[in-house]
Structure formats: structure tokens, C-alpha cells
Write a protein that holds these residues in place. Sequence first.
Motif, PDB file in Angstrom:
ATOM      1  N   ASN A 152      15.122   1.660   8.904  1.00 52.46           N
ATOM      2  CA  ASN A 152      15.120   2.319   7.598  1.00 52.46           C
ATOM      3  C   ASN A 152      15.153   1.279   6.493  1.00 52.46           C
ATOM      4  N   VAL A 153      14.469   1.580   5.399  1.00 53.34           N
ATOM      5  CA  VAL A 153      14.449   0.666   4.255  1.00 53.34           C
ATOM      6  C   VAL A 153      15.859   0.547   3.705  1.00 53.34           C
ATOM      7  N   GLU A 169       0.836  -1.206   0.000  1.00 51.41           N
ATOM      8  CA  GLU A 169       0.000   0.000   0.000  1.00 51.41           C
ATOM      9  C   GLU A 169       0.871   1.258   0.000  1.00 51.41           C
ATOM     10  N   GLY A 170       1.960   1.239   0.752  1.00 50.31           N
ATOM     11  CA  GLY A 170       2.867   2.375   0.780  1.00 50.31           C
ATOM     12  C   GLY A 170       3.486   2.656  -0.574  1.00 50.31           C
ATOM     13  N   ILE A 171       3.850   1.604  -1.281  1.00 54.18           N
ATOM     14  CA  ILE A 171       4.408   1.773  -2.623  1.00 54.18           C
ATOM     15  C   ILE A 171       3.337   2.313  -3.565  1.00 54.18           C
ATOM     16  N   ALA A 172       2.137   1.774  -3.465  1.00 58.46           N
ATOM     17  CA  ALA A 172       1.059   2.195  -4.349  1.00 58.46           C
ATOM     18  C   ALA A 172       0.706   3.664  -4.138  1.00 58.46           C
ATOM     19  N   THR A 173       0.606   4.086  -2.886  1.00 59.03           N
ATOM     20  CA  THR A 173       0.257   5.483  -2.637  1.00 59.03           C
ATOM     21  C   THR A 173       1.410   6.410  -2.969  1.00 59.03           C
ATOM     22  N   SER A 174       2.637   5.964  -2.764  1.00 54.93           N
ATOM     23  CA  SER A 174       3.787   6.808  -3.097  1.00 54.93           C
ATOM     24  C   SER A 174       3.919   6.973  -4.602  1.00 54.93           C
ATOM     25  N   SER A 175       3.860   5.880  -5.329  1.00 55.84           N
ATOM     26  CA  SER A 175       4.100   5.960  -6.765  1.00 55.84           C
ATOM     27  C   SER A 175       2.942   6.598  -7.512  1.00 55.84           C
ATOM     28  N   SER A 176       1.766   6.648  -6.911  1.00 53.50           N
ATOM     29  CA  SER A 176       0.654   7.319  -7.580  1.00 53.50           C
ATOM     30  C   SER A 176       0.541   8.775  -7.143  1.00 53.50           C
ATOM     31  N   GLY A 177       1.362   9.200  -6.208  1.00 52.59           N
ATOM     32  CA  GLY A 177       1.417  10.597  -5.825  1.00 52.59           C
ATOM     33  C   GLY A 177       0.302  11.048  -4.903  1.00 52.59           C
ATOM     34  N   ILE A 178      -0.190  10.202  -4.030  1.00 49.11           N
ATOM     35  CA  ILE A 178      -1.220  10.584  -3.076  1.00 49.11           C
ATOM     36  C   ILE A 178      -0.524  10.978  -1.777  1.00 49.11           C
ATOM     37  N   TYR A 179      -0.537  12.289  -1.478  1.00 43.69           N
ATOM     38  CA  TYR A 179       0.162  12.806  -0.312  1.00 43.69           C
ATOM     39  C   TYR A 179      -0.729  13.797   0.423  1.00 43.69           C
ATOM     40  N   LYS A 216      17.984  11.468  -0.232  1.00 47.22           N
ATOM     41  CA  LYS A 216      16.847  12.052   0.485  1.00 47.22           C
ATOM     42  C   LYS A 216      15.520  11.549  -0.086  1.00 47.22           C
ATOM     43  N   GLU A 217      15.460  11.401  -1.391  1.00 46.02           N
ATOM     44  CA  GLU A 217      14.231  10.915  -2.023  1.00 46.02           C
ATOM     45  C   GLU A 217      13.980   9.449  -1.664  1.00 46.02           C
ATOM     46  N   LEU A 218      15.040   8.642  -1.639  1.00 49.47           N
ATOM     47  CA  LEU A 218      14.887   7.238  -1.237  1.00 49.47           C
ATOM     48  C   LEU A 218      14.434   7.132   0.217  1.00 49.47           C
ATOM     49  N   VAL A 219      14.937   8.002   1.073  1.00 47.48           N
ATOM     50  CA  VAL A 219      14.504   8.011   2.475  1.00 47.48           C
ATOM     51  C   VAL A 219      13.019   8.346   2.561  1.00 47.48           C
ATOM     52  N   SER A 220      12.559   9.301   1.762  1.00 51.40           N
ATOM     53  CA  SER A 220      11.139   9.667   1.765  1.00 51.40           C
ATOM     54  C   SER A 220      10.261   8.516   1.296  1.00 51.40           C
ATOM     55  N   ILE A 221      10.682   7.837   0.256  1.00 53.09           N
ATOM     56  CA  ILE A 221       9.925   6.676  -0.238  1.00 53.09           C
ATOM     57  C   ILE A 221       9.905   5.582   0.825  1.00 53.09           C
ATOM     58  N   GLY A 222      11.051   5.331   1.445  1.00 51.75           N
ATOM     59  CA  GLY A 222      11.139   4.324   2.502  1.00 51.75           C
ATOM     60  C   GLY A 222      10.294   4.691   3.714  1.00 51.75           C
ATOM     61  N   ASP A 223      10.268   5.971   4.064  1.00 56.74           N
ATOM     62  CA  ASP A 223       9.437   6.408   5.192  1.00 56.74           C
ATOM     63  C   ASP A 223       7.960   6.142   4.928  1.00 56.74           C
ATOM     64  N   ARG A 224       7.539   6.374   3.699  1.00 60.06           N
ATOM     65  CA  ARG A 224       6.133   6.114   3.337  1.00 60.06           C
ATOM     66  C   ARG A 224       5.826   4.614   3.433  1.00 60.06           C
ATOM     67  N   MET A 225       6.760   3.790   2.999  1.00 59.43           N
ATOM     68  CA  MET A 225       6.567   2.341   3.084  1.00 59.43           C
ATOM     69  C   MET A 225       6.490   1.898   4.546  1.00 59.43           C
ATOM     70  N   ASN A 226       7.414   2.390   5.378  1.00 58.37           N
ATOM     71  CA  ASN A 226       7.424   2.005   6.791  1.00 58.37           C
ATOM     72  C   ASN A 226       6.185   2.507   7.529  1.00 58.37           C
TER      73      ASN A 226
END
Length: 165
Positions: free
Chosen positions: A161-162, A49-59, A116-126
Motif C-alpha cells: 500500500n502507498v 501515469e497513475g497520478i496523471a490518470t487519477s488527477s485528471s479523472g479518467i476512470y 478511503k480516498e487516499l487508498v483509492s488514489i494509492g490503488d490507482r498508482m500501484n
Amino acid sequence: MIDNKGQISAELLFLFGTLVIVLMISVIFIAGENELDIAMASARSGVIEGIATSSSGIYPADTYRDYLNSKINVLEPYSVEIINISYTEIGDDNNYDKKRIQFKVYAKTSDRFTNKELVSIGDRMNYNLRKAIAISFNSTDATNKLYNPVFSPHYVYTTANVKWV
């Protein structure tokens, strides 16, 4: 002739008694493992779900503004592949009198992102991983808005962290 009527009853009582003891020990072990299995299944669905919401840009609006100013690549659709999700028992947590479990996600992306961008994506997943566990154990009221840490009857869950591979 010798009367053997009582012998079968004593043997059956011994057998049933032994089975009850083995069953009780097994139930205790299985209950703990079942709790970890539920947490792992929730973690997997939360990461997806974290990947789906991140990659579709729902923030949320404030996150979107932050990404618009400093992490523009995260706002564009991207692909993330989950390599592995694992957990480690860290030990007892004296604050909550429960065992502490830490989840770690291993992922990769073919896109080029800054650290920094990878950390943000990982934070959304976690975040979604922890949220899914909280919902599974109905413990959303017992945690904070970041779902960190998350609780179940016998465990306290956190995330590392991811790890990007």
C-alpha cells in the motif's frame, strides 16, 4: 641464448582466461541488476501515469460510479507528490520459483482526503506501476487483469500500500 617465445603466449592465455572468467561472472551479476533497473524505471513511469490518470479523472465507468457515490473528492483534480519509490527483496516465491520483489511508493498530497480516498488514489498508482512493469517485460499474458503479481525472467513483483507522509 634461451628461447622465450612460448612464455609470452602462456602469459597471454592466462590473462585472457582470467578476463573471460571475470567477464562471465560480471555478466551474470549485471543481468540481474539490469532487470531490476528496468523494473524500477517502469515503476516510476507507471506511478507517474497513475497520478496523471487519477488527477485528471479518467476512470472506467464502474469505478466512476463508485467514486461518485462514496469518494467524490477523488473525481476533482488534485496534486500528488512522489517522495520515493523503493523495492525490497522479500525472498523466494516457491509457487513461481523466482525471487519476490515488493515495491513501495511514498507520496504526499496537500489536499485533504479521507483515508478511503487516499487508498483509492494509492490503488490507482500501484495498478499503473504493476501494469508498466508487465508491459516492460512483455508479461501481460502471464498475469491477471489487475497485474498482480507481475513477472520478469527472474523476479515476481508485487506492491505494498502507498505510504502517505
